[in-house]
Motif scaffolding. Structure first.
Motif, mmCIF file in Angstrom:
data_model
loop_
_atom_site.group_PDB
_atom_site.id
_atom_site.type_symbol
_atom_site.label_atom_id
_atom_site.label_comp_id
_atom_site.label_asym_id
_atom_site.label_seq_id
_atom_site.Cartn_x
_atom_site.Cartn_y
_atom_site.Cartn_z
ATOM 1 N N VAL A 147 -15.466 1.111 -2.868
ATOM 2 C CA VAL A 147 -16.765 0.909 -3.508
ATOM 3 C C VAL A 147 -17.021 -0.572 -3.802
ATOM 4 O O VAL A 147 -16.653 -1.093 -4.858
ATOM 5 N N PHE A 148 -17.635 -1.246 -2.820
ATOM 6 C CA PHE A 148 -18.146 -2.608 -2.984
ATOM 7 C C PHE A 148 -19.490 -2.723 -2.276
ATOM 8 O O PHE A 148 -19.684 -3.591 -1.413
ATOM 9 N N PRO A 149 -20.458 -1.854 -2.586
ATOM 10 C CA PRO A 149 -21.736 -1.892 -1.875
ATOM 11 C C PRO A 149 -22.453 -3.220 -2.068
ATOM 12 O O PRO A 149 -22.450 -3.795 -3.157
ATOM 13 N N GLY A 150 -23.035 -3.700 -0.966
ATOM 14 C CA GLY A 150 -23.737 -4.970 -1.031
ATOM 15 C C GLY A 150 -22.820 -6.177 -0.920
ATOM 16 O O GLY A 150 -23.282 -7.311 -0.829
ATOM 17 N N ILE A 151 -21.520 -5.935 -0.935
ATOM 18 C CA ILE A 151 -20.553 -7.040 -0.779
ATOM 19 C C ILE A 151 -19.812 -6.860 0.544
ATOM 20 O O ILE A 151 -20.046 -7.584 1.505
ATOM 21 N N ALA A 152 -18.895 -5.893 0.600
ATOM 22 C CA ALA A 152 -18.180 -5.595 1.839
ATOM 23 C C ALA A 152 -18.976 -4.556 2.608
ATOM 24 O O ALA A 152 -19.021 -3.390 2.224
ATOM 25 N N THR A 153 -19.612 -4.977 3.694
ATOM 26 C CA THR A 153 -20.506 -4.105 4.458
ATOM 27 C C THR A 153 -19.892 -3.790 5.816
ATOM 28 O O THR A 153 -18.901 -4.404 6.237
ATOM 29 N N LEU A 154 -20.490 -2.841 6.530
ATOM 30 C CA LEU A 154 -19.931 -2.397 7.802
ATOM 31 C C LEU A 154 -19.805 -3.526 8.819
ATOM 32 O O LEU A 154 -18.874 -3.543 9.628
ATOM 33 N N ASN A 155 -20.716 -4.481 8.783
ATOM 34 C CA ASN A 155 -20.675 -5.567 9.763
ATOM 35 C C ASN A 155 -19.805 -6.733 9.305
ATOM 36 O O ASN A 155 -19.649 -7.714 10.031
ATOM 37 N N ASN A 156 -19.251 -6.638 8.089
ATOM 38 C CA ASN A 156 -18.362 -7.687 7.585
ATOM 39 C C ASN A 156 -17.527 -7.095 6.458
ATOM 40 O O ASN A 156 -17.773 -7.354 5.285
ATOM 41 N N ALA A 157 -16.523 -6.284 6.826
ATOM 42 C CA ALA A 157 -15.836 -5.449 5.823
ATOM 43 C C ALA A 157 -14.378 -5.827 5.592
ATOM 44 O O ALA A 157 -13.686 -5.138 4.853
ATOM 45 N N LYS A 158 -13.906 -6.906 6.200
ATOM 46 C CA LYS A 158 -12.488 -7.248 6.052
ATOM 47 C C LYS A 158 -12.189 -7.730 4.635
ATOM 48 O O LYS A 158 -12.805 -8.663 4.144
ATOM 49 N N VAL A 159 -11.229 -7.060 3.998
ATOM 50 C CA VAL A 159 -10.801 -7.422 2.650
ATOM 51 C C VAL A 159 -9.295 -7.644 2.662
ATOM 52 O O VAL A 159 -8.529 -6.787 3.111
ATOM 53 N N ASP A 160 -8.862 -8.808 2.198
ATOM 54 C CA ASP A 160 -7.432 -9.107 2.109
ATOM 55 C C ASP A 160 -6.864 -8.556 0.805
ATOM 56 O O ASP A 160 -7.548 -8.524 -0.220
ATOM 57 N N MET A 161 -5.591 -8.157 0.861
ATOM 58 C CA MET A 161 -4.921 -7.579 -0.305
ATOM 59 C C MET A 161 -3.807 -8.527 -0.735
ATOM 60 O O MET A 161 -2.802 -8.685 -0.031
ATOM 61 N N LEU A 162 -3.999 -9.161 -1.875
ATOM 62 C CA LEU A 162 -3.064 -10.171 -2.380
ATOM 63 C C LEU A 162 -2.244 -9.579 -3.517
ATOM 64 O O LEU A 162 -2.787 -9.202 -4.562
ATOM 65 N N ALA A 163 -0.942 -9.485 -3.331
ATOM 66 C CA ALA A 163 -0.065 -8.856 -4.320
ATOM 67 C C ALA A 163 -0.108 -9.595 -5.653
ATOM 68 O O ALA A 163 -0.149 -10.826 -5.700
ATOM 69 N N ASP A 164 -0.088 -8.837 -6.734
ATOM 70 C CA ASP A 164 -0.010 -9.400 -8.085
ATOM 71 C C ASP A 164 1.448 -9.378 -8.505
ATOM 72 O O ASP A 164 2.027 -8.321 -8.760
ATOM 73 N N THR A 165 2.041 -10.540 -8.592
ATOM 74 C CA THR A 165 3.469 -10.638 -8.927
ATOM 75 C C THR A 165 3.710 -10.782 -10.425
ATOM 76 O O THR A 165 4.854 -10.938 -10.847
ATOM 77 N N GLU A 166 2.655 -10.714 -11.235
ATOM 78 C CA GLU A 166 2.793 -10.924 -12.684
ATOM 79 C C GLU A 166 2.805 -9.628 -13.480
ATOM 80 O O GLU A 166 2.708 -9.655 -14.709
ATOM 81 N N VAL A 167 2.916 -8.490 -12.799
ATOM 82 C CA VAL A 167 2.975 -7.196 -13.481
ATOM 83 C C VAL A 167 4.136 -6.393 -12.915
ATOM 84 O O VAL A 167 4.713 -6.738 -11.878
ATOM 85 N N ASN A 168 4.471 -5.311 -13.609
ATOM 86 C CA ASN A 168 5.517 -4.430 -13.118
ATOM 87 C C ASN A 168 5.040 -3.652 -11.893
ATOM 88 O O ASN A 168 3.875 -3.261 -11.805
ATOM 89 N N TRP A 169 5.961 -3.408 -10.973
ATOM 90 C CA TRP A 169 5.682 -2.570 -9.814
ATOM 91 C C TRP A 169 6.405 -1.232 -10.001
ATOM 92 O O TRP A 169 7.554 -1.194 -10.452
ATOM 93 N N PHE A 170 5.740 -0.152 -9.651
ATOM 94 C CA PHE A 170 6.317 1.181 -9.815
ATOM 95 C C PHE A 170 6.739 1.756 -8.465
ATOM 96 O O PHE A 170 6.117 1.477 -7.436
ATOM 97 N N ILE A 171 7.787 2.590 -8.505
ATOM 98 C CA ILE A 171 8.165 3.361 -7.321
ATOM 99 C C ILE A 171 7.747 4.804 -7.539
ATOM 100 O O ILE A 171 8.161 5.446 -8.514
ATOM 101 N N ASP A 172 6.902 5.280 -6.666
ATOM 102 C CA ASP A 172 6.352 6.632 -6.742
ATOM 103 C C ASP A 172 7.200 7.545 -5.865
ATOM 104 O O ASP A 172 7.224 7.398 -4.644
ATOM 105 N N TYR A 173 7.902 8.517 -6.496
ATOM 106 C CA TYR A 173 8.819 9.389 -5.763
ATOM 107 C C TYR A 173 8.176 10.719 -5.400
ATOM 108 O O TYR A 173 7.427 11.294 -6.199
ATOM 109 N N ASN A 174 8.502 11.180 -4.207
ATOM 110 C CA ASN A 174 8.076 12.499 -3.739
ATOM 111 C C ASN A 174 9.261 13.449 -3.907
ATOM 112 O O ASN A 174 10.155 13.486 -3.060
ATOM 113 N N TYR A 175 9.257 14.216 -4.981
ATOM 114 C CA TYR A 175 10.400 15.081 -5.286
ATOM 115 C C TYR A 175 10.464 16.310 -4.381
ATOM 116 O O TYR A 175 11.398 17.098 -4.469
#
Length: 632
Positions: A73-101
């Motif tokens: 949900v970024f209407p009007g920002i990331a559109t079909l003709n220009n939708a590439k979004v980079d994902m930059l890791a946040d190293t200043e918070v805890n990271w969780f491991i999600d287990y599939n039991y």
């Protein structure tokens, strides 16, 4: 199994060396998922093999992963003709491991895990996600406060420190999660639930069977993830389950609440997202559905998610000072009073970020302690903290523990985007603080302004409004008085969104520091509006149609009385009004469809209120009709 698992990777272990060592020694962690939060509060999830992550850890941390921005949900920002979004890791918070039991690694005998790495979403070089907006608002608050402390050193005199003693300024928060659990396919019996609620048969009673087991397992897991659960208990909603022949409980329908410890505001948002995942998955393993809707059942108490916040100074000597706590005989400090005033004055433009769904407005009705009035309570006296549950913004104080002083916004629900709400609250707080400091306001000045009666003109708060009440706002005021003193609450998503355009002066508080830009606000509003319309057309009306079709004539002509015939006629007339078209008349549902087609959203909003009112009326009429029938 649980003893040998890694649950979190703290921020001081996010170096390439630490990550490689940990992940190669825990081969049960087989996937990585970068978690970005869009403007609707949705979290991204993907399965990237751990080998790819280990081969290029630094690349991942610096934004090598991309996503399709048009699918979030970024209407009007990331559109079909220009939708590439980079994902930059946040190293200043805890990271969780999600287990599939339910998926056990053959080699280790452990559940397969996915490392969830919170990230920022970058579009054309700029962060556009909810997490970054919160981070930017906190950075703005810190910079503004430090500038004030340098320019007005007398602000720190009561604490006997100078600006050089400050190591950091901490924005902390906590949320509490209410939710419904039930056995699959169990249908709500509103009358029974409502009766149980009035009699308070469920609130704080003992959990039993699979509900108890799931709740206990959830709290154990939360503790292992460092969320530090403080309490889990039954809430007001629910009915007594049935015991089956094999000794198991069936027909379960209960409302529960879980509380956990506060954290840094961004971490608190991440904790909440993961707590929801843990809750849903844990109860599902025990055969129970979890519902996070704000108002899953009409006529029964909904689920809230009260949001707490505070601001503290962290000193270089390790001590902490709560900026909201008073330094003299007062309810709050200058910063505390000013923050409350900032939130209340600007709440019309905060509310669109708090209540953004049709579901949220079903909960925000007078009664059931619904926080709809823009008003606070701080206590009858300094010695006795307030616990008024009818107001919007609560002031939580403990005279024996100044660090516990905080605010509680009572309007959010489990689907509220906590990141954006906290960002608006911190921005509004700074608006109030800026007013107080630049105008040299004392605690006495601010208390008097906060406590003013309607009609009294002040420097900051509105003349014709009142902002403080120690009374029950639903019992001690009429609806007309509430609307006059505290402002009329919006009834629909559309009405709420109009505040963004109707209060440009208040919107300036959110736009300060270029935090909530015009593009971000417009994108957010567009996304909310689309979801509002889509839910009405694709979910609400079809569900209402199904419900209306279920209201059938049950009496026989031979055994019926006049009253049965009359009551059914009233039911049937309303059924036709809502749903049935004729050549001469269009049904209410058709009128809504037509208004949507021409984008007349003001009419859609008005008709939605009528539709919900008529549906409630129909339910009551049908209940009364059935009550008089012997043979059903």
């Amino acid at each position: 199994m649980l003893k040998n698992l890694v649950y979190t990777i703290p921020k001081n272990h996010h170096s390439e060396e630490c990550l490689k060592e940990l992940l190669t020694s825990h081969t049960e962690i087989k996937f990585v998922s970068l978690v970005g939060i869009d403007l609707s509060g949705n979290d991204t999830d993907e399965k990237i093999p751990i080998k790819i992550f280990l081969d290029d850890i630094n690349g991942f941390l610096k934004g090598a992963v991309q996503t399709d921005g048009s699918s979030v949900v970024f209407p009007g920002i990331a559109t079909l003709n220009n939708a590439k979004v980079d994902m930059l890791a946040d190293t200043e918070v805890n990271w969780f491991i999600d287990y599939n039991y339910e998926n056990i690694d053959e080699k280790t005998g452990k559940p397969i895990g996915t490392l969830r790495i919170p990230c920022f979403l970058i579009y054309e070089g700029k962060a556009i996600d909810s997490r970054h907006i919160l981070k930017a608002s906190i950075d703005y608050m810190k910079e503004s406060l430090l500038k004030f402390f340098k320019n007005y050193p007398e602000l720190l005199a009561p604490y006997k420190i100078t600006v050089d003693d400050i190591d950091d300024i901490e924005a902390t928060s906590a949320t509490e999660l209410e939710f419904w659990v039930k056995t699959p396919q169990e249908k709500a019996h509103t009358e029974e639930l409502s009766t149980s609620q009035v009699l308070q048969e469920q609130y704080w009673t003992r959990t039993k069977g699979c509900v108890r087991t799931a709740l206990e397992e959830l709290m154990v897991l939360m503790d292992k993830y460092g969320l530090e659960p403080e309490m889990g208990h039954k809430e007001v909603g629910g009915v007594k389950a049935t015991l089956s022949k094999d000794g198991n409980l069936t027909h379960i329908m209960e409302q529960l609440e879980i509380d956990w410890k506060y954290a840094d505001a961004i971490q608190a948002g991440d904790n909440e997202i993961f707590a929801r995942i843990l809750t849903r998955e844990t109860f599902r393993r025990h055969g129970l559905d979890v519902n996070f809707l704000a108002k899953p059942i009409d006529g029964v108490a909904g689920s809230g998610e009260h949001t707490h916040l505070s601001i503290a100074l962290k000193l270089k000597n390790g001590k902490r000072i709560n900026l909201f706590a008073p330094t003299k005989e007062h309810f709050l400090s200058v910063f505390g009073y000013a923050s409350v005033m900032g939130v209340l004055k600007n709440y019309e433009v905060i509310n669109p970020f708090v209540s953004a769904t049709n579901d949220s407005f079903r909960r925000l009705k007078p009664g059931f302690e619904a926080p709809i009035c823009i008003v606070t309570s701080i206590g009858h006296s300094v010695d006795i903290p307030s616990r008024n549950r009818t107001i919007l913004l609560g002031v939580i104080r403990d005279n024996e523990a100044p660090l516990a002083t905080r605010f509680e916004l009572r309007a959010p629900n489990p689907h509220t985007n906590t990141y954006l709400v906290l960002a608006t609250l911190f921005m509004a707080s700074m608006d109030g603080i800026s007013y107080a400091i630049t105008n040299n306001k004392t605690e006495d000045n601010l208390l008097a302004e906060l406590s003013k009666d309607s009609g009294i003109e002040t420097d900051y708060l509105e003349k014709d409004r009142s902002y403080r009440s120690e009374e029950d706002v639903f019992e001690d005021y009429t609806e007309e008085e509430r609307n006059k003193l505290f402002g009329k609450a919006p009834a629909t998503v559309y009405e709420n969104l109009t505040s963004i355009n109707n209060y440009p002066e208040k919107l300036k508080a959110l736009k300060a520091g270029n935090i909530f830009t015009d593009k971000i606000i417009s994108s957010y509003a567009t996304g909310v509006e689309r979801r509002w319309i889509t839910e009405i057309i694709a979910r609400i009306i079809p569900n209402y149609c199904e419900e209306i079709r279920s209201y059938k004539m049950l009496h026989s002509i031979e055994k019926s009385f006049d009253v049965d015939v009359t009551r059914w006629e009233h039911v049937n007339k309303l059924r036709y009004y809502l749903m049935k078209d004729s050549y001469s008349n269009k049904s209410l549902f058709t009128k809504i469809h037509e208004a949507v087609d021409i984008k007349d959203y003001e009419t859609v909003s008005r008709l939605q209120v009528e539709m919900d009112t008529k549906m409630n009326e129909l339910r009551e009429l049908y209940i009364n009709y059935k009550k008089n029938l012997l043979d059903i």
